[in-house]
Design an enzyme around this catalytic site. Sequence first.
Site, PDB file in Angstrom:
ATOM      1  N   ASN A 194       0.758  -1.226  -0.001  1.00  0.00           N
ATOM      2  CA  ASN A 194      -0.065  -0.157  -0.249  1.00  0.00           C
ATOM      3  C   ASN A 194       0.877   1.175   0.025  1.00  0.00           C
ATOM      4  O   ASN A 194       1.687   1.424   0.934  1.00  0.00           O
ATOM      5  CB  ASN A 194      -0.822  -0.228   1.175  1.00  0.00           C
ATOM      6  N   HIS A 218       0.747   6.188   2.028  1.00  0.00           N
ATOM      7  CA  HIS A 218       1.682   6.947   2.816  1.00  0.00           C
ATOM      8  C   HIS A 218       2.905   7.772   2.276  1.00  0.00           C
ATOM      9  O   HIS A 218       3.339   8.512   2.865  1.00  0.00           O
ATOM     10  CB  HIS A 218       2.029   6.367   4.344  1.00  0.00           C
ATOM     11  N   ARG A 261       3.780  18.701   2.653  1.00  0.00           N
ATOM     12  CA  ARG A 261       4.247  20.063   2.220  1.00  0.00           C
ATOM     13  C   ARG A 261       3.521  20.268   0.830  1.00  0.00           C
ATOM     14  O   ARG A 261       4.096  21.295   0.433  1.00  0.00           O
ATOM     15  CB  ARG A 261       5.497  19.766   2.128  1.00  0.00           C
ATOM     16  N   HIS A 278      -5.761   3.542  -1.546  1.00  0.00           N
ATOM     17  CA  HIS A 278      -6.959   3.981  -0.946  1.00  0.00           C
ATOM     18  C   HIS A 278      -7.167   5.473  -1.321  1.00  0.00           C
ATOM     19  O   HIS A 278      -6.866   6.584  -0.934  1.00  0.00           O
ATOM     20  CB  HIS A 278      -6.977   3.911   0.363  1.00  0.00           C
ATOM     21  N   ARG A 325      -9.457   7.988  -0.933  1.00  0.00           N
ATOM     22  CA  ARG A 325     -10.473   8.377   0.204  1.00  0.00           C
ATOM     23  C   ARG A 325     -11.215   9.622  -0.251  1.00  0.00           C
ATOM     24  O   ARG A 325     -10.951  10.394  -1.302  1.00  0.00           O
ATOM     25  CB  ARG A 325      -9.631   8.835   1.429  1.00  0.00           C
ATOM     26  N   ARG A 337      -7.320  12.805   0.836  1.00  0.00           N
ATOM     27  CA  ARG A 337      -5.839  13.351   2.032  1.00  0.00           C
ATOM     28  C   ARG A 337      -4.737  12.886   1.484  1.00  0.00           C
ATOM     29  O   ARG A 337      -3.569  13.251   2.059  1.00  0.00           O
ATOM     30  CB  ARG A 337      -6.484  12.790   3.458  1.00  0.00           C
ATOM     31  N   HIS A 338      -4.432  11.709   0.784  1.00  0.00           N
ATOM     32  CA  HIS A 338      -3.212  11.349   0.343  1.00  0.00           C
ATOM     33  C   HIS A 338      -3.347  10.877  -1.161  1.00  0.00           C
ATOM     34  O   HIS A 338      -2.882  11.781  -2.037  1.00  0.00           O
ATOM     35  CB  HIS A 338      -2.564  10.309   1.065  1.00  0.00           C
ATOM     36  N   GLU A 368      -8.469   0.443  -2.844  1.00  0.00           N
ATOM     37  CA  GLU A 368      -9.388   0.570  -1.422  1.00  0.00           C
ATOM     38  C   GLU A 368     -10.457   1.809  -1.826  1.00  0.00           C
ATOM     39  O   GLU A 368      -9.968   2.486  -2.160  1.00  0.00           O
ATOM     40  CB  GLU A 368      -8.740   0.878  -0.454  1.00  0.00           C
ATOM     41  N   THR A 373      -8.476   3.633   8.500  1.00  0.00           N
ATOM     42  CA  THR A 373      -9.628   2.636   8.516  1.00  0.00           C
ATOM     43  C   THR A 373      -9.877   2.007   9.965  1.00  0.00           C
ATOM     44  O   THR A 373      -8.743   1.324  10.410  1.00  0.00           O
ATOM     45  CB  THR A 373      -9.607   1.413   7.575  1.00  0.00           C
ATOM     46  N   GLU A 415     -10.977  -9.513   2.927  1.00  0.00           N
ATOM     47  CA  GLU A 415      -9.748  -9.179   3.675  1.00  0.00           C
ATOM     48  C   GLU A 415     -10.135  -9.224   5.038  1.00  0.00           C
ATOM     49  O   GLU A 415     -10.708  -8.008   5.456  1.00  0.00           O
ATOM     50  CB  GLU A 415      -9.191  -7.641   3.225  1.00  0.00           C
ATOM     51  N   HIS A 429      -3.966  -4.560   7.831  1.00  0.00           N
ATOM     52  CA  HIS A 429      -3.715  -3.508   8.668  1.00  0.00           C
ATOM     53  C   HIS A 429      -3.300  -3.762   9.864  1.00  0.00           C
ATOM     54  O   HIS A 429      -3.296  -4.217  10.644  1.00  0.00           O
ATOM     55  CB  HIS A 429      -5.571  -3.257   9.166  1.00  0.00           C
ATOM     56  N   GLY A 434       1.236  -1.300   4.605  1.00  0.00           N
ATOM     57  CA  GLY A 434       1.497   0.168   3.894  1.00  0.00           C
ATOM     58  C   GLY A 434       2.297   0.698   4.920  1.00  0.00           C
ATOM     59  O   GLY A 434       3.464   0.929   4.712  1.00  0.00           O
TER      60      GLY A 434
HETATM   61  N1  PXP Z   1      -5.989  -3.153   4.361  1.00  0.00           N
HETATM   62  C1  PXP Z   1      -6.923  -2.211   4.604  1.00  0.00           C
HETATM   63  C2  PXP Z   1      -8.306  -2.432   4.336  1.00  0.00           C
HETATM   64  C3  PXP Z   1      -6.432  -0.784   4.711  1.00  0.00           C
HETATM   65  O1  PXP Z   1      -7.608   0.018   5.053  1.00  0.00           O
HETATM   66  C4  PXP Z   1      -5.465  -0.565   5.249  1.00  0.00           C
HETATM   67  C5  PXP Z   1      -5.032   0.883   5.511  1.00  0.00           C
HETATM   68  O2  PXP Z   1      -5.051   1.647   4.457  1.00  0.00           O
HETATM   69  C6  PXP Z   1      -4.200  -1.647   4.837  1.00  0.00           C
HETATM   70  C7  PXP Z   1      -4.791  -2.915   4.793  1.00  0.00           C
HETATM   71  C8  PXP Z   1      -2.995  -1.127   5.395  1.00  0.00           C
HETATM   72  O3  PXP Z   1      -2.842  -1.043   6.605  1.00  0.00           O
HETATM   73  P1  PXP Z   1      -1.314  -0.537   7.293  1.00  0.00           P
HETATM   74  O4  PXP Z   1      -1.059   0.908   6.353  1.00  0.00           O
HETATM   75  O5  PXP Z   1      -1.467  -0.169   8.668  1.00  0.00           O
HETATM   76  O6  PXP Z   1      -0.390  -1.697   6.795  1.00  0.00           O
END
Ligand code: PXP
Length: 244
Positions: A7, A10, A18, A43, A45, A49-50, A70, A101, A151, A191, A213
Site C-alpha cells: 500500500n 503514505h 508539504r 486508497h 479516500r 487526503r493522500h 481500496e 480505516t 480481507e 491493517h 503500507g
Molecule cells: N488493508 C486495509 C483495508 C486498509 O484500510 C489499510 C490501511 O489503508 C491496510 C490494509 C494497510 O494498513 P497499514 O497501513 O496499517 O499497513
Amino acid sequence: MAKLGVNVDHVATLREARKTDYPDPFVAARTAVGLGVSCITVHLREDRRHIREQDVSRIRGIPSCRLNMELAADEDVVAFALKTRPEQVTIVPERREELTTEGGLDVAANPRLFSELAKRFQEKGITVSLFIDPEARQIEAAAKTGAEAVEINTAEYSETKTERDSLAALARVERAAKKARSLGLVVHAGHGLNYKNVGPVAAIEILEELNIGHSIVSQSVYDGFEEAVRTMMRLIESAGKKKG
Ligand code: PXP
C-alpha cells in the site's frame, strides 16, 4: 503461501504534508512491482487526503502491476474506480475524522448495499474484496454478497499488548480465514502489520495476500523503499516456509 500487497498511500501522505510533487507514490509503486510484489494497493479516500485520482491513473499504467483500489461506498469514488478498472477493489468503511480505516464493514447489516456494489464492479471484470473483522456473521454475510474475496482486518491483532491477547487475536484471524475459505472466498488480511508482527499472520496458509503500507513506508526512511519492501517479502516468505 501469502504474498505481499504494498500500500503506497503514505508515500502520498508525506507529499501532501508539504503539497510538493515528491515523494511520488507512482515511483514507489513501480519499484515494488519491479521487486515482484503481488499487488499495489491505493486508497482513494473521499477527502483525497493522500492518494488522488491522478496517482491511481498513473499507477494503473505500470506494466504488469496488479492494482487493488481500496474505496468506500461513495458514489464519486465508485464511478472513478469503474472507469479506471483496477484488477481488484477492496471495499472499506470510511469516516472523515478517522486517522486510518477503523474496523471492518458491517456487511451483515447492509447485505443489499454490498451485493449491488459487488455486482457493478464484477460487470466490469473487477474482482471484489470486502474488508471485514474476523467475525463469523460478517464472513457469512460477505459470502452471500457474491464478492470473490474478503480481507480480514488484523488491526485488533496488531494492537494487542500482551502475548496472550496476541495469540487469542491471531486465533480469531485464523478461524475467520478458515471459515471464509470454506465458503469459497479468497482470503486476504491486513491493517497494522509490521516487521515484528507479520510472521504469525504470514504463517496462516489460507491467506493469499497481506496488504501492508504504513510500516513499509516508515521503514523506508531508514533503509530505502526497495530494501523495506524486500525485507517484508523475505519475512512473509520465510514464515510461510516454516509453516510448510
Ligand atoms: N488493508 C486495509 C483495508 C486498509 O484500510 C489499510 C490501511 O489503508 C491496510 C490494509 C494497510 O494498513 P497499514 O497501513 O496499517 O499497513
